[in-house]
Design an enzyme around this catalytic site. Structure first.
Site, short mmCIF file in Angstrom:
data_model
loop_
_atom_site.label_atom_id
_atom_site.label_comp_id
_atom_site.label_asym_id
_atom_site.label_seq_id
_atom_site.Cartn_x
_atom_site.Cartn_y
_atom_site.Cartn_z
N CYS A 47 -0.39 -1.56 -17.16
CA CYS A 47 -0.41 -2.36 -15.92
C CYS A 47 -1.76 -3.06 -15.83
O CYS A 47 -2.76 -2.58 -16.36
CB CYS A 47 -0.21 -1.42 -14.73
SG CYS A 47 -0.42 -2.15 -13.10
N SER A 49 -3.72 -3.10 -13.45
CA SER A 49 -4.71 -2.26 -12.77
C SER A 49 -5.52 -1.44 -13.79
O SER A 49 -6.71 -1.21 -13.59
CB SER A 49 -4.05 -1.32 -11.76
OG SER A 49 -3.26 -2.06 -10.86
N HIS A 52 -7.98 -3.84 -15.10
CA HIS A 52 -9.05 -4.12 -14.12
C HIS A 52 -10.18 -3.09 -14.26
O HIS A 52 -11.34 -3.39 -14.01
CB HIS A 52 -8.52 -4.07 -12.69
CG HIS A 52 -7.70 -5.25 -12.26
ND1 HIS A 52 -7.90 -6.52 -12.73
CD2 HIS A 52 -6.68 -5.35 -11.35
CE1 HIS A 52 -7.04 -7.35 -12.15
NE2 HIS A 52 -6.28 -6.67 -11.32
N HIS A 68 -1.21 4.95 -15.46
CA HIS A 68 -0.67 5.50 -14.20
C HIS A 68 0.82 5.19 -14.02
O HIS A 68 1.40 5.57 -13.03
CB HIS A 68 -1.46 4.93 -13.02
CG HIS A 68 -1.37 3.44 -12.91
ND1 HIS A 68 -2.08 2.60 -13.73
CD2 HIS A 68 -0.62 2.64 -12.12
CE1 HIS A 68 -1.79 1.34 -13.44
NE2 HIS A 68 -0.88 1.34 -12.47
N CYS A 175 5.09 2.42 -11.23
CA CYS A 175 4.16 1.44 -10.65
C CYS A 175 4.79 0.05 -10.53
O CYS A 175 5.24 -0.33 -9.47
CB CYS A 175 2.83 1.34 -11.39
SG CYS A 175 1.76 0.13 -10.57
#
Ligand code: PAD
Ligand code: ZN
Ligand code: ZN
Length: 376
Positions: A47, A49, A52, A68, A175
């Site tokens: 993902c 995220s 990031h 995650h 997610c």
């Protein structure tokens, strides 16, 4: 031979420093303590995220085991765990559900205070870690850490799912899918006949497009600077797509032009940039428009804006994990997938072995993938 109660040595991808590839190494995973669950991860998505954190935009303590969005099987449980048992198929929950805090008890929220998104400590709830590598402790990522063959999570951060669920697909319920879809159907509560704009057509944004469509929106405008994302967006429900780079005007003015000067009823920022968060707000109806922030804001970023954008009546909201109460909703979403109420296949553009994780990140950064699922 049972591994319960023993330290497990296994492979994991470690983020030692920002802006560096993840390093696959052998780590030691401690047995679960009371009210904890050790999971054998079988599939995990990549993902934005996670990226990031690698880029430094989402500041987290390193070294850390990222990941995650996953699914796996319970290997063993600590004392007092009754919600799952060894052998159960499960999804780890990056937004836990303790059932006791104000958000868990309210019908209005889902961000359980046991979450580790806001504080970003990178620890188990008792303040310690279950991973070590070369004698160093490794941090946990947002209650989950799934870029590893085995992880340990608190019992509030895991839920049992249907035994028949294909883990290499339903990992996305952990997610990307749930976040985007829920932002539309649950946070915004898009109504039939409405006009929506989705900024960012990655895995999460496309799921928001699906949510807008499922809610009966009559116009869904996809916005992305990568036009290669448009065909899939249209396949999943976007009625038209616009590339901000094709216009001299700001994109919010373009969206007003496209909607006869009205603006959209609902807009979603699914990128994680403050300029597009403000543009998405400015794109919605000046009185009753609602804009939802889904993209993770860069750490320490500040937004300045003309308060008139809000004074006239617009609503600005954020949505974490699509507003779903995780323990209650994830098993239902998996059942809905099994019942063919939504599809996940178009979101999964690549499936590859866990060892190729850095290649998966490169595909995301270059805009060539939607979701890469890593299998173990
Ligand atoms: P992604 O990288 O697959 O998609 C982002 C899309 O945005 C890409 O298609 C880009 O081309 C596009 N884009 C980039 N810059 C611009 C721009 N200036 N204008 C228009 N389009 C642009 O990411 P993703 O779908 O995995 O995640 C999207 C965001 O959502 C990201 O910030 C991620 O961290 C966040 C997220 N939030 C939650 C949550 O609970 N709120 C959960 C999961 C992901
Ligand atoms: Zn995510
Ligand atoms: Zn709670």
């Amino acid at each position: 031979m049972s591994t319960a109660g023993k330290v497990i040595k296994c492979k994991a991808a470690i983020a030692w420093e920002i802006k560096k590839p993840l390093s696959i190494e052998q780590i030691e995973v401690s047995p679960p303590k009371a009210h904890e669950v050790r999971i054998k991860i079988l599939a995990t998505g990549i993902c934005r995220s996670d990226d990031h954190v690698i880029s430094g935009a989402f500041a987290m303590p390193l070294p850390m085991v990222l990941g995650h969005e996953a699914a796996g099987v319970v290997e063993s449980v600590g004392e007092g765990v009754t919600c799952v048992k060894p052998g159960d198929k499960v999804i780890p929950l990056f937004v836990p559900q303790c059932g006791k805090c104000s958000s868990c008890q309210s019908t209005k929220g889902n961000l359980c205070t046991a979450n580790d998104l806001s504080s970003g400590q990178g620890l188990m709830p008792d303040g310690t870690c279950r991973f070590t590598c070369k004698g160093k402790s490794l941090h946990h990522f947002i209650s989950t850490s799934t870029f590893t063959e085995y992880t340990v999570v608190h019992e509030n951060a895991v839920v049992k799912i249907d035994d028949a669920a294909p883990l290499e697909k339903v990992c996305l319920v952990g997610c990307g899918f749930s976040t985007g879809y829920g932002a539309a159907v649950q946070t915004a509560k898009v109504e039939p006949g409405s006009t929506c704009a989705v900024f960012g057509l990655g895995g999460v944004g496309l799921s928001a497009v699906m949510g807008c469509k499922a809610a009966g929106a009559s116009r869904i405008i996809g916005v992305d600077i990568n036009k290669d994302k448009f065909p899939k967006a249209k396949e999943l429900g976007a009625t038209e797509c616009v590339n901000p780079l094709d216009f001299k005007k700001p994109i919010n003015e373009v969206l007003f032009d496209l909607t006869g000067g009205e603006g959209v009823d609902y807009s979603f920022e699914v990128i994680g940039r403050i300029d597009t968060m403000t543009a998405a707000l400015a794109s919605c109806h000046n009185n009753y428009g609602t804009s939802v922030i889904v993209g993770v804001p860069p750490s320490a970023a500040q937004i300045s804006l003309d308060p008139m954008l809000l004074f006239t009546g617009r609503t600005w909201k954020g949505s974490v994990f699509g507003g779903w109460k995780s323990k209650d909703s994830v098993p239902k979403l998996v059942s809905d997938f099994m019942g063919k109420k939504f599809i996940l296949d178009p979101l999964i553009t690549h499936t590859m072995p866990f060892e190729k994780i850095n290649e998966g990140f490169e595909l995301l950064r270059s805009g060539k993938s939607i979701r890469t699922v890593l299998t173990f």
